[in-house]
Design a protein around this motif. Structure first.
Motif, PDB file in Angstrom:
ATOM      1  N   PHE A  91     -17.986  47.393   7.037  1.00 55.10           N
ATOM      2  CA  PHE A  91     -17.181  47.025   8.193  1.00 55.10           C
ATOM      3  C   PHE A  91     -16.077  48.053   8.394  1.00 55.10           C
ATOM      4  N   PHE A 106     -11.813  44.138  13.477  1.00 59.32           N
ATOM      5  CA  PHE A 106     -12.994  44.566  12.737  1.00 59.32           C
ATOM      6  C   PHE A 106     -14.170  44.797  13.682  1.00 59.32           C
ATOM      7  N   GLY A 107     -15.014  45.737  13.316  1.00 55.84           N
ATOM      8  CA  GLY A 107     -16.290  45.878  13.988  1.00 55.84           C
ATOM      9  C   GLY A 107     -17.285  44.857  13.442  1.00 55.84           C
ATOM     10  N   SER A 108     -18.467  44.859  13.993  1.00 52.55           N
ATOM     11  CA  SER A 108     -19.480  43.880  13.584  1.00 52.55           C
ATOM     12  C   SER A 108     -20.300  44.349  12.393  1.00 52.55           C
TER      13      SER A 108
ATOM     14  N   GLU B  42     -21.407  39.196  13.601  1.00 57.84           N
ATOM     15  CA  GLU B  42     -20.159  39.715  14.138  1.00 57.84           C
ATOM     16  C   GLU B  42     -19.210  40.068  12.993  1.00 57.84           C
ATOM     17  N   GLY B  43     -18.186  40.835  13.312  1.00 58.29           N
ATOM     18  CA  GLY B  43     -17.162  41.115  12.328  1.00 58.29           C
ATOM     19  C   GLY B  43     -16.166  39.974  12.245  1.00 58.29           C
TER      20      GLY B  43
END
Lengths: 115, 113
Positions: A91, A106-108, B42-43
């Protein structure tokens, strides 16, 4: 809201090869992070990066790892060479200020599979 | 060395009930505790956070209770909804912000209707 983009979402690579994970952070953010999450375990801090420099890194950030963000483009994590234990979800995150988790996004994640 | 622990690992509640997610930590220098919500694929996204000078933080249906002496905190989700079904991570930081977060293992919450 602000988005951190990670491309691709899944990457498969042979052990010993080099891999670069790309992160497109929020445009005005200044601090950048990588976290590693092995399946079923907690997310673990790898490194944070500011003004072109690594500010802090954990023991998980092995010598085979490197990060950079050349001229405001992608923030990248490079692993060379890869090992089986590098298989995890990585991440990326970015924040406007270091002391403000309210601006941390955060990104996925990119799922890295090392065969 | 596990510095932030969460329990239970998974939790199922009925719609409308209160879900209680627990977290404990070891390092007394931790002074900032965000909770993150993560949906599959997802994050994690910041849900609510608390600083160690407070013992309670409320935001709508979400409340953090913090016990500094016992190094424990809990997230209460009242009137749980199916859309709350996600994994919740407790995290801690010693620098009051985002510099280096230590995450717990997460609690997977399922809200049944």
């Amino acid at each position: 809201g602000p988005k951190v983009l990670q491309i691709p979402s899944h990457q498969i690579i042979d052990m010993g090869q080099m891999v670069t994970l790309n992160c497109d952070p929020v445009s005005n953010h200044l601090y950048f992070y990588w976290y590693k999450q092995i399946l079923g375990q907690q997310m673990e801090f790898l490194v944070n990066f500011y003004n072109g420099k690594v500010m802090e890194k954990s023991k998980l950030f092995k010598d085979q790892f490197s990060v950079e963000r050349p001229d405001g483009s992608y923030f990248t994590l490079k692993i060379q060479p890869t090992a089986l234990e590098d298989s995890a979800v990585y991440f990326c995150a970015s924040s406007l200020e270091q002391a403000s988790a309210e601006t941390l996004y955060f990104g996925s994640g990119t799922r890295l599979t090392v065969l | 060395q596990q510095q932030v622990r969460q329990s239970p690992q998974s939790l199922t509640v009925w719609e409308g009930e209160t879900a209680i997610l627990n977290c404990s930590y070891e390092d007394s220098t931790f002074n900032y505790f965000p909770w993150y919500q993560q949906f599959p694929g997802e994050g994690p996204a910041l849900l609510i956070s608390i600083r160690s000078v407070s013992d309670k933080k409320e935001d709508g249906r979400f409340t953090i209770f913090f016990n500094k002496r016992e190094k424990k905190l809990s997230l209460h989700i009242t009137d749980s909804q199916p859309g709350d079904s996600a994994t919740y991570f407790c995290a801690a930081s010693a620098q009051g912000g985002s510099a280096k977060l230590i995450f717990g293992e997460g609690t997977k919450l399922t809200v049944s209707s």
